[in-house]
Design an enzyme around this catalytic site. Structure first.
Site, PDB file in Angstrom:
ATOM      1  N   HIS A 192       1.250  -0.741   0.520  1.00  0.00           N
ATOM      2  CA  HIS A 192       0.009   0.007   0.092  1.00  0.00           C
ATOM      3  C   HIS A 192       0.806   1.360  -0.155  1.00  0.00           C
ATOM      4  O   HIS A 192       1.657   1.107   0.285  1.00  0.00           O
ATOM      5  CB  HIS A 192      -0.819  -0.268   1.341  1.00  0.00           C
ATOM      6  CG  HIS A 192      -1.780   1.274   1.431  1.00  0.00           C
ATOM      7  ND1 HIS A 192      -1.616   1.928   1.621  1.00  0.00           N
ATOM      8  CD2 HIS A 192      -3.146   0.805   0.824  1.00  0.00           C
ATOM      9  CE1 HIS A 192      -2.247   2.991   1.984  1.00  0.00           C
ATOM     10  NE2 HIS A 192      -3.715   2.558   1.438  1.00  0.00           N
ATOM     11  N   ASP A 236       3.283  -3.894   7.917  1.00  0.00           N
ATOM     12  CA  ASP A 236       2.246  -3.068   7.461  1.00  0.00           C
ATOM     13  C   ASP A 236       0.765  -4.277   7.789  1.00  0.00           C
ATOM     14  O   ASP A 236       0.426  -4.811   7.177  1.00  0.00           O
ATOM     15  CB  ASP A 236       1.971  -2.529   6.223  1.00  0.00           C
ATOM     16  CG  ASP A 236       0.337  -1.846   5.903  1.00  0.00           C
ATOM     17  OD1 ASP A 236      -0.544  -1.939   6.700  1.00  0.00           O
ATOM     18  OD2 ASP A 236       0.706  -1.750   5.177  1.00  0.00           O
ATOM     19  N   GLN A 239      -4.597  -4.766   7.172  1.00  0.00           N
ATOM     20  CA  GLN A 239      -5.407  -6.343   6.305  1.00  0.00           C
ATOM     21  C   GLN A 239      -5.014  -7.413   6.714  1.00  0.00           C
ATOM     22  O   GLN A 239      -5.218  -8.354   6.798  1.00  0.00           O
ATOM     23  CB  GLN A 239      -4.985  -6.371   5.185  1.00  0.00           C
ATOM     24  CG  GLN A 239      -5.109  -4.599   3.727  1.00  0.00           C
ATOM     25  CD  GLN A 239      -6.923  -4.526   4.724  1.00  0.00           C
ATOM     26  OE1 GLN A 239      -7.967  -4.780   5.087  1.00  0.00           O
ATOM     27  NE2 GLN A 239      -6.693  -2.694   3.951  1.00  0.00           N
ATOM     28  N   LYS A 296     -10.504  -0.211  10.673  1.00  0.00           N
ATOM     29  CA  LYS A 296     -10.517  -1.386   9.555  1.00  0.00           C
ATOM     30  C   LYS A 296     -11.360  -3.170  10.522  1.00  0.00           C
ATOM     31  O   LYS A 296     -10.695  -4.184  10.640  1.00  0.00           O
ATOM     32  CB  LYS A 296      -9.680  -1.899   8.802  1.00  0.00           C
ATOM     33  CG  LYS A 296      -9.200  -0.917   7.969  1.00  0.00           C
ATOM     34  CD  LYS A 296      -7.431  -0.990   7.219  1.00  0.00           C
ATOM     35  CE  LYS A 296      -6.964  -0.056   6.793  1.00  0.00           C
ATOM     36  NZ  LYS A 296      -7.981   0.369   5.346  1.00  0.00           N
ATOM     37  N   CYS A 352      -5.229   2.546  -4.171  1.00  0.00           N
ATOM     38  CA  CYS A 352      -3.932   2.817  -3.354  1.00  0.00           C
ATOM     39  C   CYS A 352      -2.511   2.024  -2.933  1.00  0.00           C
ATOM     40  O   CYS A 352      -1.803   1.600  -2.634  1.00  0.00           O
ATOM     41  CB  CYS A 352      -4.365   3.516  -2.096  1.00  0.00           C
ATOM     42  SG  CYS A 352      -4.756   4.764  -1.284  1.00  0.00           S
TER      43      CYS A 352
END
Ligand code: C6P
Length: 405
Positions: A118, A195, A198, A221, A358
């Site tokens: 991302h 990261d 997700q 999220k 993104c």
């Protein structure tokens, strides 16, 4: 399967939009009443500032804020001092690049990342590389578009200082072999920034087991509010780092020409934080744990399999990630711009995302302008999938008329 009807009843947005089929949970999840109530409770019952007031209400606010941090620390198996509240994943990842990165990256050092990132994971390090004269290296993706350990080994050298990498791709839904990558990176003395935006909504993260140096995720999220996220960092690294921002509540003593800052995590949290949001994230974690990550994964897997089976009977579409590990379907209707198609989905009450998500290097790797992305989460049902697949078929047929003219 989860009791989707019950989960939906507890989400106020579904009361206002009973026919909504929400397939955009990677962008943000919908918020359960329990989370909203906990935030409301703060504002209505003890909505004052933390760490400052020497009065009962302020003690209560501080206690609830601390309780949220403890909950998050337990959730990822970190210690209290290693959990920093930020504005979200983007803010967390920029903070690491601007503090750790700017202090530790030098000329010709190597930073490894991937084309699956991302922009929030990639661009902060691109800036550090530019400013410091460091070299940004990309792990070659395999034919499927995955990051593999073998390909990681091809770019790892003794000059590697940082590996900035996604745990789960927001476009392809692939899981990175993060544990092996961290182990290899550490052997070369590099730090690894994960990261986990997700990942956190879908499965349990254990930072000790991963042995990652830094890790970031966003509350919104994972059923929580917007405006807050987490930066986890190993205490040994955080202790050596300077704050990015200076101001109130992050210092122990101030002189005319110097400041003595607090210990981590407080030195990284200048100013009044997002108190209600921290409490809301704590409530979201309570809910996720109550539902159970095993049940969440099982539900998503069943839905994902069901969706792929049904979509396999539709001709005229391309699915780019049939082997995704998380319930993300990244696809296109052949010959149709994703924005045109998404308008059609919108008219059918289906919310999904269209474009580059993104993560432009992924769409470039796929050699297309953009894609449609349907993300599955706990409030989606097989009935949602039936309507979604029927609409896909209708979009194909609608646009086919024009291509046949
Ligand atoms: N992805 C999506 O639709 P923020 O916006 O700071 O909460 O999260 C940024 C971010 C970082 N990493 C990954 C892997 C992400 O998926 C995201 C956010 C959303 O895919 C919005 S672009």
């Amino acid at each position: 399967m989860l009791d989707v009807e019950k989960i939906k009843r507890d989400i106020p947005l579904f009361q206002n939009y009973p026919n909504l089929i929400y397939l955009d949970s990677c962008a943000t999840t919908l918020k359960p009443r329990y989370v909203l109530d906990k935030m409301d409770e703060y504002y209505q019952e003890y909505g004052v500032n933390i760490h400052r007031g020497v009065y009962e209400l302020s003690y209560r606010a501080t206690e609830e804020y601390d309780k949220a941090r403890k909950k998050i620390a337990k959730f990822i198996n970190a210690s209290f001092e290693e959990v920093i509240f930020t504005r979200g994943t983007t803010n967390s990842l920029n903070m690491i690049a601007q503090t750790y990165g700017m202090a530790n990256i030098n000329l010709n050092d190597e930073i490894i990342t991937s084309e699956l990132e991302h922009h929030s994971s990639l661009l902060p390090w691109m800036q550090v590389a530019k400013k410091k004269g460091a070299i940004l290296k990309y792990i070659p993706l395999n034919d499927e578009g995955r990051i593999t350990v073998e390909n990681f080994k091809k770019v790892l050298t003794d000059k590697t200082k940082v590996v900035a990498i996604t745990y789960v791709s927001n476009t392809m839904g692939y899981l990175t072999p993060i544990r092996e990558i961290i182990e290899l990176a550490h052997k070369q003395g590099a730090v690894v920034i994960v990261d986990a935006a997700q990942a956190a909504p879908h499965f349990k993260i254990d930072v000790c087991e991963l042995d990652c140096d830094f890790l970031a995720f966003s509350a919104h999220k994972m059923l929580g509010p917007t405006g807050i996220g987490i930066l986890y960092g190993k205490k040994s690294l955080l202790d050596k780092m300077d704050p990015e921002e200076y101001g109130g509540d992050m210092n122990n003593d101030v002189f005319h020409d110097n400041v003595i800052v607090k210990e981590t995590p407080y030195k990284f949290e200048a100013g009044t934080p997002a108190i209600a949001e921290a409490i809301g994230l704590g409530a979201a974690i309570d809910l996720l744990e109550k539902i159970g990550f095993d049940n969440i994964r099982q539900h998503e897997k069943e839905l994902h399999k069901y969706a792929l089976e049904k979509l396999s009977s539709v001709s005229g579409i391309t699915i780019y990630n049939k082997t995704a590990d998380i319930g993300i379907i990244n696809f296109n209707i052949d010959g149709v711009h994703p924005h045109d198609a998404s308008t059609f989905f919108d008219q059918a009450n289906i919310a999904l995302r269209a474009g580059h998500h993104c993560a432009q290097l992924v769409t470039k790797w796929l050699k297309c302008n953009g894609t449609l992305r349907a993300c599955l989460y706990i409030y989606n049902s097989k009935q949602d999938i039936d309507i979604f697949v029927k609409t896909v078929q209708e979009v194909v047929e609608f646009f086919r008329q024009f291509s046949e003219v």
